[in-house]
Design a protein around this motif. Structure first.
Motif, PDB file in Angstrom:
ATOM      1  N   GLY A  41      36.364  50.919  52.304  1.00  0.00           N
ATOM      2  CA  GLY A  41      37.284  50.014  51.618  1.00  0.00           C
ATOM      3  C   GLY A  41      38.200  50.673  50.604  1.00  0.00           C
ATOM      4  O   GLY A  41      39.085  50.020  50.073  1.00  0.00           O
ATOM      5  N   MET A  88      36.562  41.461  54.786  1.00  0.00           N
ATOM      6  CA  MET A  88      36.606  42.130  53.501  1.00  0.00           C
ATOM      7  C   MET A  88      38.045  42.327  53.035  1.00  0.00           C
ATOM      8  O   MET A  88      38.372  42.037  51.886  1.00  0.00           O
ATOM      9  N   VAL A 113      53.188  48.804  37.277  1.00  0.00           N
ATOM     10  CA  VAL A 113      52.042  49.709  37.402  1.00  0.00           C
ATOM     11  C   VAL A 113      50.753  49.001  36.976  1.00  0.00           C
ATOM     12  O   VAL A 113      49.754  49.024  37.693  1.00  0.00           O
ATOM     13  N   GLY A 114      50.805  48.353  35.815  1.00  0.00           N
ATOM     14  CA  GLY A 114      49.627  47.639  35.333  1.00  0.00           C
ATOM     15  C   GLY A 114      49.221  46.527  36.285  1.00  0.00           C
ATOM     16  O   GLY A 114      48.040  46.330  36.575  1.00  0.00           O
ATOM     17  N   ILE A 117      47.526  48.026  39.295  1.00  0.00           N
ATOM     18  CA  ILE A 117      46.157  48.486  39.024  1.00  0.00           C
ATOM     19  C   ILE A 117      45.223  47.281  38.960  1.00  0.00           C
ATOM     20  O   ILE A 117      44.154  47.279  39.570  1.00  0.00           O
ATOM     21  N   LEU A 118      45.661  46.227  38.243  1.00  0.00           N
ATOM     22  CA  LEU A 118      44.819  45.026  38.163  1.00  0.00           C
ATOM     23  C   LEU A 118      44.654  44.390  39.547  1.00  0.00           C
ATOM     24  O   LEU A 118      43.590  43.883  39.884  1.00  0.00           O
ATOM     25  N   ILE A 121      42.067  46.386  41.388  1.00  0.00           N
ATOM     26  CA  ILE A 121      40.715  46.048  40.922  1.00  0.00           C
ATOM     27  C   ILE A 121      40.283  44.704  41.506  1.00  0.00           C
ATOM     28  O   ILE A 121      39.171  44.547  42.010  1.00  0.00           O
ATOM     29  N   PHE A 141      27.626  46.398  45.038  1.00  0.00           N
ATOM     30  CA  PHE A 141      28.405  46.423  43.795  1.00  0.00           C
ATOM     31  C   PHE A 141      28.231  47.745  43.032  1.00  0.00           C
ATOM     32  O   PHE A 141      28.977  48.029  42.111  1.00  0.00           O
ATOM     33  N   TYR A 143      29.112  50.363  44.096  1.00  0.00           N
ATOM     34  CA  TYR A 143      30.338  51.105  44.398  1.00  0.00           C
ATOM     35  C   TYR A 143      31.452  50.790  43.404  1.00  0.00           C
ATOM     36  O   TYR A 143      32.446  51.497  43.347  1.00  0.00           O
ATOM     37  N   PRO A 145      32.076  51.027  40.103  1.00  0.00           N
ATOM     38  CA  PRO A 145      32.632  52.026  39.184  1.00  0.00           C
ATOM     39  C   PRO A 145      33.531  53.043  39.878  1.00  0.00           C
ATOM     40  O   PRO A 145      34.620  53.349  39.386  1.00  0.00           O
ATOM     41  N   ALA A 146      33.087  53.548  41.039  1.00  0.00           N
ATOM     42  CA  ALA A 146      33.902  54.521  41.772  1.00  0.00           C
ATOM     43  C   ALA A 146      35.201  53.878  42.231  1.00  0.00           C
ATOM     44  O   ALA A 146      36.272  54.477  42.167  1.00  0.00           O
ATOM     45  N   LEU A 148      36.732  51.399  40.779  1.00  0.00           N
ATOM     46  CA  LEU A 148      37.591  51.245  39.592  1.00  0.00           C
ATOM     47  C   LEU A 148      38.334  52.544  39.332  1.00  0.00           C
ATOM     48  O   LEU A 148      39.527  52.543  39.028  1.00  0.00           O
ATOM     49  N   ALA A 149      37.607  53.666  39.467  1.00  0.00           N
ATOM     50  CA  ALA A 149      38.227  54.962  39.220  1.00  0.00           C
ATOM     51  C   ALA A 149      39.382  55.197  40.194  1.00  0.00           C
ATOM     52  O   ALA A 149      40.421  55.719  39.809  1.00  0.00           O
ATOM     53  N   ILE A 152      43.001  53.404  39.644  1.00  0.00           N
ATOM     54  CA  ILE A 152      44.027  53.919  38.722  1.00  0.00           C
ATOM     55  C   ILE A 152      45.097  54.725  39.464  1.00  0.00           C
ATOM     56  O   ILE A 152      46.268  54.367  39.420  1.00  0.00           O
ATOM     57  N   LEU A 156      48.762  53.203  40.316  1.00  0.00           N
ATOM     58  CA  LEU A 156      49.905  53.901  39.730  1.00  0.00           C
ATOM     59  C   LEU A 156      50.957  54.185  40.807  1.00  0.00           C
ATOM     60  O   LEU A 156      52.139  53.897  40.637  1.00  0.00           O
TER      61      LEU A 156
END
Lengths: 181, 120
Positions: A41, A88, A113-114, A117-118, A121, A141, A143, A145-146, A148-149, A152, A156
Protein backbone atom coordinates in the motif's frame (compact mmCIF):
# COMPACT_ATOMS: atom_id res chain seq x y z
CA UNK A 1 -17.34 26.65 -9.84
CA UNK A 2 -20.10 27.21 -7.33
CA UNK A 3 -22.40 28.81 -9.84
CA UNK A 4 -22.73 26.28 -12.57
CA UNK A 5 -25.43 27.32 -14.97
CA UNK A 6 -27.22 24.57 -16.84
CA UNK A 7 -25.56 25.50 -20.11
CA UNK A 8 -22.17 24.70 -18.67
CA UNK A 9 -23.10 21.20 -17.57
CA UNK A 10 -22.00 19.45 -20.76
CA UNK A 11 -18.67 21.23 -20.64
CA UNK A 12 -18.32 20.40 -16.98
CA UNK A 13 -19.08 16.80 -17.85
CA UNK A 14 -16.31 16.80 -20.45
CA UNK A 15 -13.79 18.15 -17.95
CA UNK A 16 -14.89 15.61 -15.35
CA UNK A 17 -14.50 12.81 -17.90
CA UNK A 18 -11.02 14.06 -18.74
CA UNK A 19 -9.99 14.21 -15.08
CA UNK A 20 -11.37 10.71 -14.47
CA UNK A 21 -9.41 9.40 -17.46
CA UNK A 22 -6.21 11.07 -16.28
CA UNK A 23 -6.61 9.82 -12.74
CA UNK A 24 -7.43 6.28 -13.90
CA UNK A 25 -4.28 6.22 -16.03
CA UNK A 26 -2.17 7.55 -13.14
CA UNK A 27 -3.72 4.93 -10.86
CA UNK A 28 -2.85 2.23 -13.39
CA UNK A 29 0.68 3.53 -14.06
CA UNK A 30 1.35 3.54 -10.37
CA UNK A 31 0.38 -0.12 -10.09
CA UNK A 32 3.14 -0.89 -12.63
CA UNK A 33 5.90 0.51 -10.42
CA UNK A 34 7.48 -2.17 -8.29
CA UNK A 35 6.94 -1.37 -4.63
CA UNK A 36 10.35 -0.29 -3.28
CA UNK A 37 9.51 -1.06 0.34
CA UNK A 38 8.08 -4.22 1.87
CA UNK A 39 4.91 -2.54 3.04
CA UNK A 40 1.75 -3.18 1.06
CA UNK A 41 0.00 0.00 0.00
CA UNK A 42 2.95 2.41 0.05
CA UNK A 43 2.92 4.41 -3.17
CA UNK A 44 3.44 7.88 -4.55
CA UNK A 45 -0.24 8.73 -4.68
CA UNK A 46 -0.15 10.26 -8.14
CA UNK A 47 -3.87 9.70 -8.68
CA UNK A 48 -4.51 11.77 -5.58
CA UNK A 49 -3.26 14.78 -7.57
CA UNK A 50 -6.43 14.68 -9.62
CA UNK A 51 -8.63 14.46 -6.53
CA UNK A 52 -7.09 17.63 -5.13
CA UNK A 53 -7.16 19.44 -8.47
CA UNK A 54 -10.85 18.52 -8.73
CA UNK A 55 -11.42 19.88 -5.23
CA UNK A 56 -9.81 23.16 -6.23
CA UNK A 57 -11.66 23.47 -9.53
CA UNK A 58 -15.03 21.95 -8.61
CA UNK A 59 -16.99 21.24 -5.45
CA UNK A 60 -16.62 18.37 -3.00
CA UNK A 61 -19.32 16.24 -4.62
CA UNK A 62 -17.74 16.37 -8.05
CA UNK A 63 -14.30 15.61 -6.64
CA UNK A 64 -15.75 12.62 -4.81
CA UNK A 65 -17.45 11.35 -7.97
CA UNK A 66 -14.16 11.63 -9.85
CA UNK A 67 -12.32 9.81 -7.07
CA UNK A 68 -14.82 6.93 -6.95
CA UNK A 69 -14.88 6.56 -10.72
CA UNK A 70 -11.11 6.63 -11.10
CA UNK A 71 -10.60 3.99 -8.41
CA UNK A 72 -13.00 1.67 -10.21
CA UNK A 73 -11.62 2.41 -13.68
CA UNK A 74 -7.98 2.36 -12.58
CA UNK A 75 -8.45 -0.99 -10.84
CA UNK A 76 -10.22 -2.33 -13.92
CA UNK A 77 -7.20 -1.33 -16.03
CA UNK A 78 -4.76 -2.79 -13.51
CA UNK A 79 -6.77 -6.01 -13.22
CA UNK A 80 -7.28 -5.68 -9.49
CA UNK A 81 -10.99 -4.80 -9.53
CA UNK A 82 -12.85 -6.22 -6.50
CA UNK A 83 -9.68 -7.81 -5.17
CA UNK A 84 -8.57 -6.97 -1.64
CA UNK A 85 -6.19 -4.33 -2.94
CA UNK A 86 -9.11 -2.63 -4.66
CA UNK A 87 -11.12 -2.25 -1.47
CA UNK A 88 -8.08 -0.90 0.31
CA UNK A 89 -7.30 1.73 -2.32
CA UNK A 90 -11.00 2.59 -2.58
CA UNK A 91 -11.26 3.23 1.16
CA UNK A 92 -7.99 5.15 1.12
CA UNK A 93 -8.93 7.34 -1.83
CA UNK A 94 -12.34 8.23 -0.38
CA UNK A 95 -10.92 9.01 3.09
CA UNK A 96 -8.21 11.14 1.51
CA UNK A 97 -10.78 13.08 -0.53
CA UNK A 98 -12.89 13.81 2.57
CA UNK A 99 -9.90 14.93 4.66
CA UNK A 100 -8.38 17.03 1.87
CA UNK A 101 -11.72 18.73 1.27
CA UNK A 102 -11.97 19.59 4.98
CA UNK A 103 -8.40 20.91 5.12
CA UNK A 104 -8.82 22.90 1.91
CA UNK A 105 -12.21 24.43 2.71
CA UNK A 106 -12.36 24.61 6.49
CA UNK A 107 -8.82 24.91 7.85
CA UNK A 108 -7.46 26.91 4.92
CA UNK A 109 -4.07 27.33 6.60
CA UNK A 110 -2.20 24.73 4.62
CA UNK A 111 -0.68 24.94 1.18
CA UNK A 112 -0.99 22.19 -1.40
CA UNK A 113 1.99 20.40 0.14
CA UNK A 114 0.40 20.25 3.58
CA UNK A 115 -2.95 19.19 2.13
CA UNK A 116 -1.22 16.42 0.14
CA UNK A 117 0.63 15.14 3.18
CA UNK A 118 -2.58 15.12 5.24
CA UNK A 119 -4.33 13.44 2.31
CA UNK A 120 -1.61 10.79 2.18
CA UNK A 121 -1.99 10.15 5.91
CA UNK A 122 -5.77 9.94 5.55
CA UNK A 123 -5.28 7.55 2.64
CA UNK A 124 -3.10 5.31 4.80
CA UNK A 125 -5.53 5.32 7.69
CA UNK A 126 -8.52 4.59 5.44
CA UNK A 127 -6.55 1.80 3.83
CA UNK A 128 -5.57 0.29 7.17
CA UNK A 129 -9.14 0.42 8.48
CA UNK A 130 -10.31 -1.43 5.37
CA UNK A 131 -7.39 -3.87 5.67
CA UNK A 132 -8.43 -4.60 9.24
CA UNK A 133 -11.82 -5.63 7.90
CA UNK A 134 -10.61 -7.74 4.98
CA UNK A 135 -7.74 -9.40 6.82
CA UNK A 136 -9.55 -9.56 10.20
CA UNK A 137 -6.30 -8.41 11.71
CA UNK A 138 -5.91 -5.10 13.55
CA UNK A 139 -2.16 -5.69 13.96
CA UNK A 140 -1.75 -4.23 10.51
CA UNK A 141 -1.87 -0.82 12.20
CA UNK A 142 1.73 -1.52 13.24
CA UNK A 143 2.57 -0.33 9.74
CA UNK A 144 1.17 3.13 10.45
CA UNK A 145 4.39 4.76 11.76
CA UNK A 146 6.33 3.67 8.67
CA UNK A 147 3.46 4.80 6.46
CA UNK A 148 3.43 8.19 8.20
CA UNK A 149 7.14 8.50 7.47
CA UNK A 150 6.54 7.82 3.79
CA UNK A 151 3.65 10.26 3.61
CA UNK A 152 6.07 13.19 4.03
CA UNK A 153 8.20 12.71 0.89
CA UNK A 154 5.29 11.46 -1.23
CA UNK A 155 3.00 14.25 -0.03
CA UNK A 156 5.73 16.81 -0.70
CA UNK A 157 6.23 15.56 -4.25
CA UNK A 158 2.55 15.40 -5.17
CA UNK A 159 1.91 18.70 -3.39
CA UNK A 160 4.52 20.50 -5.49
CA UNK A 161 3.11 18.88 -8.64
CA UNK A 162 -0.42 20.00 -7.72
CA UNK A 163 0.87 23.53 -7.16
CA UNK A 164 2.15 23.63 -10.69
CA UNK A 165 -1.08 22.24 -12.09
CA UNK A 166 -3.24 24.64 -10.09
CA UNK A 167 -1.02 27.56 -11.03
CA UNK A 168 -1.36 26.61 -14.68
CA UNK A 169 -5.11 26.35 -14.44
CA UNK A 170 -5.30 29.73 -12.72
CA UNK A 171 -2.88 31.50 -15.06
CA UNK A 172 -4.51 30.32 -18.22
CA UNK A 173 -8.02 30.36 -16.79
CA UNK A 174 -8.89 27.67 -19.25
CA UNK A 175 -11.10 25.55 -17.06
CA UNK A 176 -12.84 28.61 -15.67
CA UNK A 177 -13.36 30.04 -19.15
CA UNK A 178 -14.87 26.80 -20.33
CA UNK A 179 -17.18 26.61 -17.33
CA UNK A 180 -18.25 30.28 -17.50
CA UNK A 181 -18.70 30.25 -21.23
CA UNK B 1 13.40 27.44 -6.63
CA UNK B 2 10.15 29.12 -7.29
CA UNK B 3 8.15 25.96 -6.71
CA UNK B 4 9.46 25.50 -3.18
CA UNK B 5 8.20 28.95 -2.21
CA UNK B 6 4.66 27.63 -2.48
CA UNK B 7 5.23 25.71 0.76
CA UNK B 8 3.40 27.55 3.54
CA UNK B 9 4.42 27.93 7.14
CA UNK B 10 1.66 25.59 8.27
CA UNK B 11 3.05 22.94 5.91
CA UNK B 12 6.48 23.15 7.53
CA UNK B 13 4.98 22.94 11.01
CA UNK B 14 3.02 19.86 9.90
CA UNK B 15 6.20 18.16 8.65
CA UNK B 16 7.99 19.04 11.87
CA UNK B 17 5.18 17.71 14.08
CA UNK B 18 4.99 14.51 12.03
CA UNK B 19 8.75 14.07 12.25
CA UNK B 20 8.61 14.36 16.04
CA UNK B 21 5.71 11.88 16.27
CA UNK B 22 7.53 9.34 14.10
CA UNK B 23 10.77 9.74 16.05
CA UNK B 24 8.89 9.25 19.35
CA UNK B 25 7.16 6.09 18.06
CA UNK B 26 10.49 4.67 16.95
CA UNK B 27 12.18 5.46 20.25
CA UNK B 28 9.27 3.97 22.19
CA UNK B 29 9.32 0.81 20.07
CA UNK B 30 13.07 0.37 20.58
CA UNK B 31 12.56 0.65 24.32
CA UNK B 32 9.52 -1.63 24.37
CA UNK B 33 11.05 -4.41 22.31
CA UNK B 34 14.11 -4.96 24.46
CA UNK B 35 12.79 -8.20 25.96
CA UNK B 36 12.92 -10.97 23.41
CA UNK B 37 10.07 -13.40 23.44
CA UNK B 38 9.59 -14.52 19.87
CA UNK B 39 6.43 -16.34 18.92
CA UNK B 40 5.48 -16.18 15.26
CA UNK B 41 1.87 -16.56 14.25
CA UNK B 42 0.76 -17.64 10.81
CA UNK B 43 -2.70 -16.30 10.11
CA UNK B 44 -4.81 -17.21 7.11
CA UNK B 45 -8.34 -15.97 6.46
CA UNK B 46 -8.40 -14.42 9.89
CA UNK B 47 -7.56 -17.65 11.71
CA UNK B 48 -4.29 -18.47 13.45
CA UNK B 49 -3.32 -21.70 11.74
CA UNK B 50 0.08 -22.17 13.31
CA UNK B 51 2.24 -20.76 16.08
CA UNK B 52 6.00 -21.17 16.07
CA UNK B 53 8.18 -20.37 19.06
CA UNK B 54 11.23 -19.02 17.26
CA UNK B 55 13.50 -19.38 20.28
CA UNK B 56 12.85 -23.13 20.27
CA UNK B 57 13.42 -23.81 16.58
CA UNK B 58 16.63 -25.85 16.25
CA UNK B 59 16.71 -26.94 12.62
CA UNK B 60 15.33 -24.77 9.82
CA UNK B 61 11.67 -25.60 9.43
CA UNK B 62 9.69 -25.23 6.22
CA UNK B 63 5.96 -24.63 6.38
CA UNK B 64 3.95 -24.84 3.19
CA UNK B 65 0.43 -23.47 2.90
CA UNK B 66 -1.44 -24.97 -0.01
CA UNK B 67 -5.11 -24.02 0.13
CA UNK B 68 -5.41 -21.19 -2.38
CA UNK B 69 -2.21 -19.33 -3.20
CA UNK B 70 0.81 -21.47 -2.34
CA UNK B 71 3.15 -19.98 0.23
CA UNK B 72 6.34 -21.42 1.70
CA UNK B 73 7.54 -20.12 5.05
CA UNK B 74 10.95 -20.78 6.54
CA UNK B 75 11.50 -20.62 10.29
CA UNK B 76 14.96 -20.61 11.86
CA UNK B 77 16.19 -19.92 15.34
CA UNK B 78 15.14 -16.37 16.18
CA UNK B 79 13.74 -15.50 12.78
CA UNK B 80 11.12 -16.38 10.21
CA UNK B 81 10.39 -15.36 6.63
CA UNK B 82 8.17 -16.02 3.67
CA UNK B 83 10.41 -17.86 1.24
CA UNK B 84 8.12 -18.19 -1.70
CA UNK B 85 4.65 -17.05 -2.68
CA UNK B 86 2.66 -17.61 -5.84
CA UNK B 87 1.27 -14.08 -5.87
CA UNK B 88 2.07 -11.28 -8.32
CA UNK B 89 3.75 -8.67 -6.13
CA UNK B 90 5.65 -10.86 -3.67
CA UNK B 91 5.62 -8.09 -1.09
CA UNK B 92 5.64 -10.70 1.68
CA UNK B 93 8.76 -12.34 0.21
CA UNK B 94 10.51 -8.98 -0.20
CA UNK B 95 9.80 -8.20 3.44
CA UNK B 96 12.59 -10.63 4.26
CA UNK B 97 13.39 -11.90 7.73
CA UNK B 98 11.15 -11.09 10.67
CA UNK B 99 13.00 -11.07 13.94
CA UNK B 100 11.44 -8.39 16.19
CA UNK B 101 8.06 -8.41 17.93
CA UNK B 102 5.65 -6.56 15.66
CA UNK B 103 7.49 -7.47 12.47
CA UNK B 104 5.12 -8.88 9.93
CA UNK B 105 4.89 -10.06 6.37
CA UNK B 106 1.53 -9.69 4.71
CA UNK B 107 0.27 -11.31 1.56
CA UNK B 108 -2.91 -9.49 0.66
CA UNK B 109 -3.97 -11.67 -2.33
CA UNK B 110 -3.90 -14.88 -0.30
CA UNK B 111 -5.10 -13.32 2.97
CA UNK B 112 -2.03 -14.59 4.83
CA UNK B 113 -0.13 -12.86 7.61
CA UNK B 114 3.05 -13.92 9.34
CA UNK B 115 3.54 -11.82 12.45
CA UNK B 116 5.75 -11.97 15.50
CA UNK B 117 3.63 -11.56 18.58
CA UNK B 118 3.98 -8.34 20.53
CA UNK B 119 4.23 -9.20 24.23
CA UNK B 120 1.66 -7.43 26.38
Amino acid sequence: MASTPKTASTKKLAIIAMLVAQAAVLHYLESLFPNPVPIPGVKLGLANIITLVALVVFDFRTAMEITVMRTILGSLLAGTLFGMGFFMSFAGAVTAAVVMALVLRVLKKFGMVGISILGAIAHNIGQLIMATFVLHFAGIFLYLPAMLAFSIPTGLLTGLLINEVVKYIKVTNRVQAILDD
Amino acid sequence: MKTLRSIKKADLILVLVLGIIIALIWLWNGHHNSKQDLVAEIIRNGQIIQKVDLNKVKNPKYITLKNGIKITILAEKGRIRVLHADCPNKICVKTGWLSQPGDMAICVPSDTIVVIDVPD
